[in-house]
Design a protein around this motif. Structure first.
Motif, PDB file in Angstrom:
ATOM      1  N   ILE A 105      52.262  33.258  20.332  1.00 33.35           N
ATOM      2  CA  ILE A 105      52.267  32.561  21.616  1.00 33.35           C
ATOM      3  C   ILE A 105      51.977  33.596  22.697  1.00 33.35           C
ATOM      4  O   ILE A 105      52.658  34.629  22.780  1.00 33.35           O
ATOM      5  CB  ILE A 105      53.626  31.895  21.898  1.00 33.35           C
ATOM      6  N   VAL A 106      50.961  33.352  23.519  1.00 32.22           N
ATOM      7  CA  VAL A 106      50.587  34.266  24.604  1.00 32.22           C
ATOM      8  C   VAL A 106      50.788  33.543  25.931  1.00 32.22           C
ATOM      9  O   VAL A 106      50.333  32.409  26.104  1.00 32.22           O
ATOM     10  CB  VAL A 106      49.125  34.725  24.481  1.00 32.22           C
ATOM     11  N   ILE A 107      51.480  34.200  26.867  1.00 36.00           N
ATOM     12  CA  ILE A 107      51.799  33.595  28.162  1.00 36.00           C
ATOM     13  C   ILE A 107      51.374  34.543  29.276  1.00 36.00           C
ATOM     14  O   ILE A 107      51.621  35.754  29.206  1.00 36.00           O
ATOM     15  CB  ILE A 107      53.314  33.326  28.296  1.00 36.00           C
ATOM     16  N   HIS A 108      50.751  33.997  30.319  1.00 36.18           N
ATOM     17  CA  HIS A 108      50.493  34.745  31.544  1.00 36.18           C
ATOM     18  C   HIS A 108      51.449  34.202  32.605  1.00 36.18           C
ATOM     19  O   HIS A 108      51.284  33.076  33.074  1.00 36.18           O
ATOM     20  CB  HIS A 108      49.040  34.586  31.979  1.00 36.18           C
TER      21      HIS A 108
ATOM     22  N   PRO B   6      53.377  31.986  38.631  1.00 41.38           N
ATOM     23  CA  PRO B   6      52.945  32.775  39.775  1.00 41.38           C
ATOM     24  C   PRO B   6      53.768  34.039  40.003  1.00 41.38           C
ATOM     25  O   PRO B   6      53.622  34.684  41.033  1.00 41.38           O
ATOM     26  CB  PRO B   6      53.177  31.796  40.935  1.00 41.38           C
ATOM     27  N   PHE B   7      54.666  34.372  39.081  1.00 42.67           N
ATOM     28  CA  PHE B   7      55.549  35.506  39.323  1.00 42.67           C
ATOM     29  C   PHE B   7      54.864  36.839  39.081  1.00 42.67           C
ATOM     30  O   PHE B   7      55.250  37.846  39.640  1.00 42.67           O
ATOM     31  CB  PHE B   7      56.788  35.374  38.448  1.00 42.67           C
ATOM     32  N   ALA B   8      53.835  36.870  38.234  1.00 41.85           N
ATOM     33  CA  ALA B   8      53.094  38.114  38.073  1.00 41.85           C
ATOM     34  C   ALA B   8      52.403  38.445  39.399  1.00 41.85           C
ATOM     35  O   ALA B   8      51.871  37.549  40.043  1.00 41.85           O
ATOM     36  CB  ALA B   8      52.047  37.961  36.973  1.00 41.85           C
ATOM     37  N   PRO B   9      52.452  39.691  39.878  1.00 42.84           N
ATOM     38  CA  PRO B   9      52.911  40.856  39.125  1.00 42.84           C
ATOM     39  C   PRO B   9      54.389  41.170  39.298  1.00 42.84           C
ATOM     40  O   PRO B   9      54.786  42.315  39.186  1.00 42.84           O
ATOM     41  CB  PRO B   9      52.055  41.967  39.723  1.00 42.84           C
ATOM     42  N   SER B  10      55.198  40.150  39.591  1.00 46.74           N
ATOM     43  CA  SER B  10      56.614  40.406  39.834  1.00 46.74           C
ATOM     44  C   SER B  10      57.497  40.041  38.653  1.00 46.74           C
ATOM     45  O   SER B  10      58.687  39.859  38.803  1.00 46.74           O
ATOM     46  CB  SER B  10      57.072  39.604  41.064  1.00 46.74           C
TER      47      SER B  10
ATOM     48  N   LYS C 182      45.655  40.481  34.335  1.00 47.02           N
ATOM     49  CA  LYS C 182      46.918  39.755  34.379  1.00 47.02           C
ATOM     50  C   LYS C 182      47.944  40.404  33.464  1.00 47.02           C
ATOM     51  O   LYS C 182      47.608  40.945  32.411  1.00 47.02           O
ATOM     52  CB  LYS C 182      46.704  38.310  33.931  1.00 47.02           C
ATOM     53  N   SER C 183      49.187  40.309  33.887  1.00 49.93           N
ATOM     54  CA  SER C 183      50.255  40.668  32.969  1.00 49.93           C
ATOM     55  C   SER C 183      50.270  39.627  31.850  1.00 49.93           C
ATOM     56  O   SER C 183      49.930  38.464  32.060  1.00 49.93           O
ATOM     57  CB  SER C 183      51.596  40.679  33.692  1.00 49.93           C
ATOM     58  N   GLU C 184      50.687  40.065  30.676  1.00 53.31           N
ATOM     59  CA  GLU C 184      50.615  39.188  29.506  1.00 53.31           C
ATOM     60  C   GLU C 184      51.854  39.344  28.648  1.00 53.31           C
ATOM     61  O   GLU C 184      52.274  40.455  28.324  1.00 53.31           O
ATOM     62  CB  GLU C 184      49.363  39.529  28.691  1.00 53.31           C
ATOM     63  N   ILE C 185      52.434  38.215  28.292  1.00 53.48           N
ATOM     64  CA  ILE C 185      53.545  38.175  27.349  1.00 53.48           C
ATOM     65  C   ILE C 185      53.004  37.665  26.026  1.00 53.48           C
ATOM     66  O   ILE C 185      52.269  36.679  25.989  1.00 53.48           O
ATOM     67  CB  ILE C 185      54.667  37.234  27.844  1.00 53.48           C
ATOM     68  N   GLU C 186      53.349  38.338  24.933  1.00 56.60           N
ATOM     69  CA  GLU C 186      52.927  37.872  23.614  1.00 56.60           C
ATOM     70  C   GLU C 186      54.121  37.866  22.677  1.00 56.60           C
ATOM     71  O   GLU C 186      54.845  38.859  22.556  1.00 56.60           O
ATOM     72  CB  GLU C 186      51.820  38.760  23.050  1.00 56.60           C
TER      73      GLU C 186
ATOM     74  N   THR D 208      51.543  45.313  30.988  1.00 60.67           N
ATOM     75  CA  THR D 208      51.351  45.396  32.426  1.00 60.67           C
ATOM     76  C   THR D 208      50.206  46.351  32.741  1.00 60.67           C
ATOM     77  O   THR D 208      50.302  47.544  32.435  1.00 60.67           O
ATOM     78  CB  THR D 208      52.635  45.915  33.112  1.00 60.67           C
ATOM     79  N   PRO D 209      49.106  45.871  33.326  1.00 63.57           N
ATOM     80  CA  PRO D 209      47.965  46.750  33.631  1.00 63.57           C
ATOM     81  C   PRO D 209      48.241  47.650  34.822  1.00 63.57           C
ATOM     82  O   PRO D 209      48.888  47.249  35.789  1.00 63.57           O
ATOM     83  CB  PRO D 209      46.842  45.752  33.948  1.00 63.57           C
ATOM     84  N   PHE D 210      47.745  48.889  34.736  1.00 62.28           N
ATOM     85  CA  PHE D 210      47.936  49.854  35.814  1.00 62.28           C
ATOM     86  C   PHE D 210      46.620  50.418  36.335  1.00 62.28           C
ATOM     87  O   PHE D 210      46.610  51.417  37.034  1.00 62.28           O
ATOM     88  CB  PHE D 210      48.843  51.001  35.340  1.00 62.28           C
ATOM     89  N   GLY D 211      45.502  49.823  35.996  1.00 58.99           N
ATOM     90  CA  GLY D 211      44.216  50.334  36.458  1.00 58.99           C
ATOM     91  C   GLY D 211      43.743  51.511  35.637  1.00 58.99           C
ATOM     92  O   GLY D 211      44.542  52.222  34.998  1.00 58.99           O
ATOM     93  N   ASP D 212      42.435  51.766  35.649  1.00 61.44           N
ATOM     94  CA  ASP D 212      41.841  52.867  34.887  1.00 61.44           C
ATOM     95  C   ASP D 212      42.258  52.829  33.419  1.00 61.44           C
ATOM     96  O   ASP D 212      42.525  53.869  32.797  1.00 61.44           O
ATOM     97  CB  ASP D 212      42.229  54.223  35.499  1.00 61.44           C
ATOM     98  N   HIS D 213      42.356  51.640  32.886  1.00 65.65           N
ATOM     99  CA  HIS D 213      42.705  51.415  31.482  1.00 65.65           C
ATOM    100  C   HIS D 213      44.143  51.823  31.160  1.00 65.65           C
ATOM    101  O   HIS D 213      44.514  51.904  29.983  1.00 65.65           O
ATOM    102  CB  HIS D 213      41.736  52.160  30.557  1.00 65.65           C
ATOM    103  N   GLY D 214      44.934  52.097  32.182  1.00 66.25           N
ATOM    104  CA  GLY D 214      46.338  52.408  31.952  1.00 66.25           C
ATOM    105  C   GLY D 214      47.123  51.132  31.714  1.00 66.25           C
ATOM    106  O   GLY D 214      46.842  50.083  32.285  1.00 66.25           O
TER     107      GLY D 214
END
Length: 345
Positions: free
Chosen positions: A193-196, A199-203, A218-222, A233-239
């Motif tokens: 099950i994958v959840i985005h 509206p709370f992301a990025p919080s 997007k932040s992703e829960i799996e 949680t994405p941090f940019g530059d592939h982080g």
């Protein structure tokens, strides 16, 4: 409860050549390492007089019962009974049940399924699988764990429920967040099950810090059914920073949670580990207080037994998956019992 599952038992560093007792699904297991560092998992009590084998010792790779000195090899077979003459045969049934066991991501995992079932009847159940972040050397992982006095079903459902966030974690999500759930956006594929969590992301409170506001990722829960969970949680530059949790039912009233704080950047910044873990533990303790208060303790399968709304769909899907898995497990075990009985006849 599901038995045909790989459950985390303890930290790998805690398993040595000294026997160690762990409990999963109210069943005692003893873990130890052979002189060649091979992991062994067997039943926790001696078949002779029921002595706790974890207070015994390992000698030349064999587990020795402290009561009468019976010895068991890594297959569980009794190899020596000191009270018998040397030429006395040892019945094959004088043995311990052994269980598949492995080490992954600093944890020891035990497959707790019925060992009497032919492995061909379980084409994939005994194949251990986890998230790629746990086995990729580019990821740094720091372990932590918690014990909740709550049923496995309630604990797992708490991490795929997004509508509770503003109420249980107001300091993290913000008190001015709109609690309306848009969806949530999710999809199901096979046992995942994958959840985005909009509206709370990025919080989302499991995130250690806010990702860059300019990022479109997007932040992703799996959730990998039935007991492994990760949030990315994405941090940019592939982080990327992730929190991994896996849930082990000790019994109907207690669930052990094993976690990893993960990231694929700044491996030489230990303060990020401290921040990530401190934040995660604080949020989990807020959840724990709520989940331990829930009654009935076991999540009911019948929809009419609770009131549901649209934002509950991921947890409902989980219950459907669990109900189906329990039915399949029951069928396998009934079939195995019938085969055994016919053999006895």
């Amino acid at each position: 409860m599901l038995h045909d599952v790989w459950y985390a038992a303890c930290q790998a560093a805690d398993v040595t050549t000294d026997p160690r007792m762990v409990t999963i699904l109210d069943h005692p297991y003893v873990l130890y390492r052979s002189p060649a560092n091979q992991l062994v998992a067997v039943d926790g009590y001696c078949p002779h007089r029921g002595c706790d084998l974890s207070i015994g010792h390992v000698d030349n790779g064999e587990l020795v019962c402290p009561f009468h000195g019976w010895r068991f090899d890594k297959t569980g077979q009794c190899t020596r009974i000191p009270a018998n003459r040397a030429d006395t045969p040892i019945p094959k049934r004088f043995r311990l049940t052994t269980y598949p066991v492995l080490e992954c991501s600093g944890m020891v995992w035990i497959y707790t399924g019925n060992q009497d079932i032919n492995s061909s009847e379980l084409p994939s159940a005994r194949s251990f699988a986890t998230f790629p972040e746990l086995t990729d050397e580019n990821w740094r992982g720091v372990p932590f764990q918690q014990t909740w006095k709550a049923h496995f079903t309630r604990v797992v459902e708490s991490v795929i429920d997004v509508s509770h966030l503003p109420f249980v974690h107001p300091e993290v999500t913000g008190t001015d967040v709109d609690p309306t759930v848009d969806g949530p956006e999710y999809h199901v594929r096979e046992n995942v099950i994958v959840i985005h969590p909009t509206p709370f992301a990025p919080s989302h409170p499991m995130e250690p810090v806010h990702p860059e506001q300019t990022s479109t990722a997007k932040s992703e829960i799996e959730l990998r059914f039935p007991n492994q969970w990760i949030i990315r949680t994405p941090f940019g530059d592939h982080g990327m920073m992730c929190t991994f949790l896996t849930f082990t039912p000790i019994n109907d009233h207690v669930t052990q949670i094993f976690g990893l704080a993960l990231r694929n950047f700044d491996h030489d910044a230990p303060w990020l580990d401290d921040f990530h873990i401190d934040h995660t533990i604080r949020v989990m303790e807020e959840d724990q207080r709520i989940i331990e208060s829930i009654r009935p303790k076991i999540a009911p399968f019948a929809l009419r037994d609770e009131c549901h709304v649209a934002s509950d769909v991921p947890t409902i899907r989980y219950r459907v998956m669990l109900a189906n898995a329990l039915e399949q497990q029951s069928t396998r075990r009934s079939s195995s019992t019938q085969i055994t009985c016919r053999g006895i006849d």
